[in-house]
Write an enzyme that holds these catalytic residues in place. Structure first.
Site, mmCIF file in Angstrom:
data_model
loop_
_atom_site.group_PDB
_atom_site.id
_atom_site.type_symbol
_atom_site.label_atom_id
_atom_site.label_comp_id
_atom_site.label_asym_id
_atom_site.label_seq_id
_atom_site.Cartn_x
_atom_site.Cartn_y
_atom_site.Cartn_z
ATOM 1 N N ASP A 1 5.855 -6.116 9.044
ATOM 2 C CA ASP A 1 7.137 -6.076 8.338
ATOM 3 C C ASP A 1 8.154 -5.311 9.180
ATOM 4 O O ASP A 1 9.290 -5.752 9.381
ATOM 5 C CB ASP A 1 6.942 -5.403 6.979
ATOM 6 C CG ASP A 1 8.225 -5.361 6.176
ATOM 7 O OD1 ASP A 1 8.926 -6.389 6.134
ATOM 8 O OD2 ASP A 1 8.550 -4.291 5.618
ATOM 9 N N TYR B 1 0.266 -3.194 1.298
ATOM 10 C CA TYR B 1 1.014 -3.936 0.292
ATOM 11 C C TYR B 1 0.155 -4.276 -0.918
ATOM 12 O O TYR B 1 0.646 -4.376 -2.026
ATOM 13 C CB TYR B 1 1.534 -5.255 0.891
ATOM 14 C CG TYR B 1 2.845 -5.147 1.613
ATOM 15 C CD1 TYR B 1 3.003 -4.306 2.692
ATOM 16 C CD2 TYR B 1 3.924 -5.927 1.217
ATOM 17 C CE1 TYR B 1 4.198 -4.230 3.365
ATOM 18 C CE2 TYR B 1 5.129 -5.859 1.880
ATOM 19 C CZ TYR B 1 5.259 -5.011 2.957
ATOM 20 O OH TYR B 1 6.458 -4.953 3.622
ATOM 21 N N ASP C 1 11.522 -6.887 11.793
ATOM 22 C CA ASP C 1 12.947 -6.514 11.746
ATOM 23 C C ASP C 1 13.403 -6.003 13.116
ATOM 24 O O ASP C 1 14.530 -6.251 13.543
ATOM 25 C CB ASP C 1 13.205 -5.442 10.679
ATOM 26 C CG ASP C 1 13.537 -6.048 9.313
ATOM 27 O OD1 ASP C 1 12.999 -7.135 9.002
ATOM 28 O OD2 ASP C 1 14.334 -5.446 8.563
ATOM 29 N N ASP D 1 3.251 2.563 17.456
ATOM 30 C CA ASP D 1 4.414 3.339 17.905
ATOM 31 C C ASP D 1 4.791 2.944 19.336
ATOM 32 O O ASP D 1 5.959 2.716 19.653
ATOM 33 C CB ASP D 1 4.157 4.860 17.784
ATOM 34 C CG ASP D 1 2.817 5.310 18.366
ATOM 35 O OD1 ASP D 1 1.971 4.449 18.698
ATOM 36 O OD2 ASP D 1 2.611 6.536 18.501
ATOM 37 N N LYS E 1 -3.175 1.113 14.883
ATOM 38 C CA LYS E 1 -3.034 2.563 15.044
ATOM 39 C C LYS E 1 -4.463 3.123 15.074
ATOM 40 O O LYS E 1 -4.852 3.951 14.242
ATOM 41 C CB LYS E 1 -2.190 3.131 13.889
ATOM 42 C CG LYS E 1 -1.808 4.584 14.034
ATOM 43 C CD LYS E 1 -0.777 4.840 15.117
ATOM 44 C CE LYS E 1 -0.560 6.328 15.311
ATOM 45 N NZ LYS E 1 0.301 6.653 16.453
HETATM 46 C C1 IPM Z 1 9.877 -9.494 4.352
HETATM 47 C C2 IPM Z 1 10.478 -8.654 3.253
HETATM 48 C C3 IPM Z 1 9.478 -8.535 2.116
HETATM 49 C C4 IPM Z 1 8.255 -7.839 2.660
HETATM 50 C C5 IPM Z 1 10.070 -7.813 0.876
HETATM 51 C C6 IPM Z 1 11.259 -8.572 0.317
HETATM 52 C C7 IPM Z 1 9.073 -7.593 -0.195
HETATM 53 O O1 IPM Z 1 10.884 -7.431 3.761
HETATM 54 O O2 IPM Z 1 9.524 -10.670 4.074
HETATM 55 O O3 IPM Z 1 9.790 -9.011 5.468
HETATM 56 O O4 IPM Z 1 8.211 -6.600 2.719
HETATM 57 O O5 IPM Z 1 7.321 -8.546 3.048
HETATM 58 MG MG MG Z 2 10.719 -7.254 5.871
#
Ligand code: IPM
Ligand code: MG
Length: 365
Positions: free
Chosen positions: A249, A143, A253, A225, A193
Site C-alpha cells: 500500500d 489489514y 503510493d 525501509d 522486514k
Molecule cells: C489502496 C487504498 C486502500 C487500501 C484503502 C482505500 C482501503 O489505499 O487501494 O491502496 O489501503 O488498500
Molecule cells: Mg493505498
C-alpha cells in the site's frame, strides 16, 4: 488468463464515492466502444459500494452488490471513502467494510500495480525511466489481522493489530510474482522486514524456495525501509516488486509519486481464475468531485487491464493503453497534470480517447 473471451460478458461496475462515478463513466464508455469494435456481447450492471451504499442501505457492501459481484466476469471499481464516514468503526466503513471486504471475500490475493513513466516530465526526479510492476499481496497481513482490537487499561486505551502470514499465502503470491517476472525483464525484488518481523522471515524463506524453481528470474531481497529509498535513488533498476499488503500500500503510493501522478496508476486484483477487480490506485478525492476535474486515465487504464487479464483481449488492451499514452504525450491532460498546457475536463479526456481509438481503428483497416 489469456484464453479466448467468453461469448457474453457481464461487468459489474461499482462507481463508489467522490470522483469514482465520473472516472468510471469514462472507463465504461471505453469498454463499450471496444466491445462494439470487437463484436463482444458486453453487459454492464452497476452496484453500490462504499459511502454511497452506506447512505442508501446502511451498509458499505449491500447484499445486492455482493450478488452482482458473484455473477460478474469482472469488476470495475471507482473509489470509495470520504471524511463523512471516517469515524465509523473500521469494519463498517467504506474501506475495510466495503472495498477490502470485497477483495478478501473474493480472494483477490494478487494486486498488480504497474507504475510506468509515460510522462517523464511529471516526475519530481531529475531523470525518470520507470516500468515497475508492483505485486501487492492483498488479502493477508495487518489489514486482515486475526487478532486486532482495543481494550481499556488503567493508564489508557491499548489498540493492536497483528501481521500474520501462512506459508501457503506467501507461496501463491511468490509463484505469481516469479511467473510475471519471468514474462517481463526477469528481475524480482522481494520486500520485507526480515531483520525484525517473524512474518517477514517466513516471507523471505518461502520466497527463496519458490524463486529456486524459476532459474531465469534473478531475485533480490530488500528490507522495506531500504526499498523505499532505492526506489527513489534508482527507480529504473526495478522490474517486478513483490511485497505484503501494508508495505505494498505504501510503496505503491511512492511509485505513483515517482512517476508523477496518482491519476495515472491503474490496478487489478486477481486470483487464479480469470476473475478480477480493477480500480485506479487513487482515492475518492471528494474536494474535486463533480467538477469535471478528475483524471480518468487511471480508470481507463484499469479497464485496459480488465480487457487483458479477465477477458483475454490483449490486443484491445494495448490499443486502449496506446490511445491514452498518445493523448497524454500530445498534451491532452486534466488539470492535475496539465502544468502550463490548457487542461481538458474528465469527459473531454474520455471523448478524446474514443476518438483516438476510432482513428487507430481506421488506420488499421
Ligand atoms: C489502496 C487504498 C486502500 C487500501 C484503502 C482505500 C482501503 O489505499 O487501494 O491502496 O489501503 O488498500
Ligand atoms: Mg493505498
Amino acid at each position: 488468463m489469456t484464453a479466448a473471451p467468453p461469448d457474453n460478458v457481464l461487468i459489474g461496475v461499482l462507481p463508489g464515492d467522490g470522483i469514482g462515478p465520473e472516472v468510471t463513466r469514462e472507463a465504461v464508455r471505453v469498454l463499450e466502444a471496444i466491445a462494439k469494435g470487437s463484436g463482444l456481447d458486453l453487459t454492464v450492471a452497476e452496484g453500490l459500494l462504499g459511502g454511497c451504499a452506506i447512505e442508501q442501505t446502511g451498509r458499505p457492501l449491500p447484499d445486492e452488490t455482493w450478488e452482482l459481484c458473484q455473477r460478474s466476469d469482472a469488476l470495475l471499481v471507482g473509489a470509495v471513502g470520504g471524511e463523512k464516514w471516517d469515524s465509523l468503526p473500521p469494519d463498517q466503513n467504506p474501506g475495510l467494510g466495503g472495498l477490502l471486504r470485497l477483495r478478501r471475500e473474493l480472494d483477490l490475493y494478487a494486486n498488480l500495480r504497474p507504475g510506468i513513466s509515460y510522462l517523464p516530465d511529471l516526475s519530481p526526479l531529475r531523470s525518470c525511466d520507470v516500468d515497475v510492476l508492483l505485486v501487492r499481496e492483498a488479502v493477508g497481513g495487518l489489514y486482515f489481522s486475526p487478532h486486532r482490537g482495543r481494550r481499556r487499561e488503567a493508564d489508557g486505551d491499548v489498540a493492536y493489530d497483528t501481521m500474520e502470514y501462512s506459508a501457503a499465502q506467501v507461496r501463491r503470491i511468490a509463484t505469481l510474482a516469479c511467473r510475471l517476472a519471468a514474462e517481463r525483464g526477469g528481475r524480482l525484488t522481494s520486500v520485507d522486514k526480515a531483520n525484525v518481523l517473524e512474518s517477514s522471515q517466513l516471507w523471505r524463506e518461502v520466497m527463496g524456495e519458490v524463486a529456486a524453481r524459476f532459474p531465469s528470474v534473478e531475485v533480490e531481497h530488500l528490507y522495506v525501509d531500504n526499498c523505499a529509498m532505492q526506489l527513489v535513488l534508482r527507480p529504473g533498476d526495478f522490474d517486478v516488486v513483490v511485497t505484503e499488503n501494508l508495505f505494498g500500500d505504501i510503496l505503491s503510493d511512492e511509485l505513483a509519486g515517482i512517476v508523477g501522478s496518482l491519476g495515472l496508476l491503474p490496478s487489478g486484483s486477481l486470483r487464479d481464475d480469470r476473475f478480477g477487480l480493477y480500480e485506479p490506485v487513487h482515492g475518492a478525492a471528494p474536494d474535486i468531485a463533480g467538477l469535471g476535474k478528475a483524471n480518468p486515465a487511471a480508470a481507463i487504464l484499469s479497464a485496459a487491464m480488465l480487457l487483458r487479464h479477465s477477458l483475454g483481449l490483449d490486443r484491445e488492451a494495448t490499443l486502449v493503453e496506446r490511445a491514452v499514452i498518445t493523448l497524454l504525450r500530445r498534451g491532452v491532460r486534466t488539470p492535475d497534470i496539465a502544468h502550463g498546457v490548457e487542461a481538458v475536463s474528465t469527459s473531454a479526456f474520455g471523448d478524446a480517447v474514443l476518438a483516438e481509438l476510432d482513428s487507430m481503428h481506421d488506420g488499421q483497416s
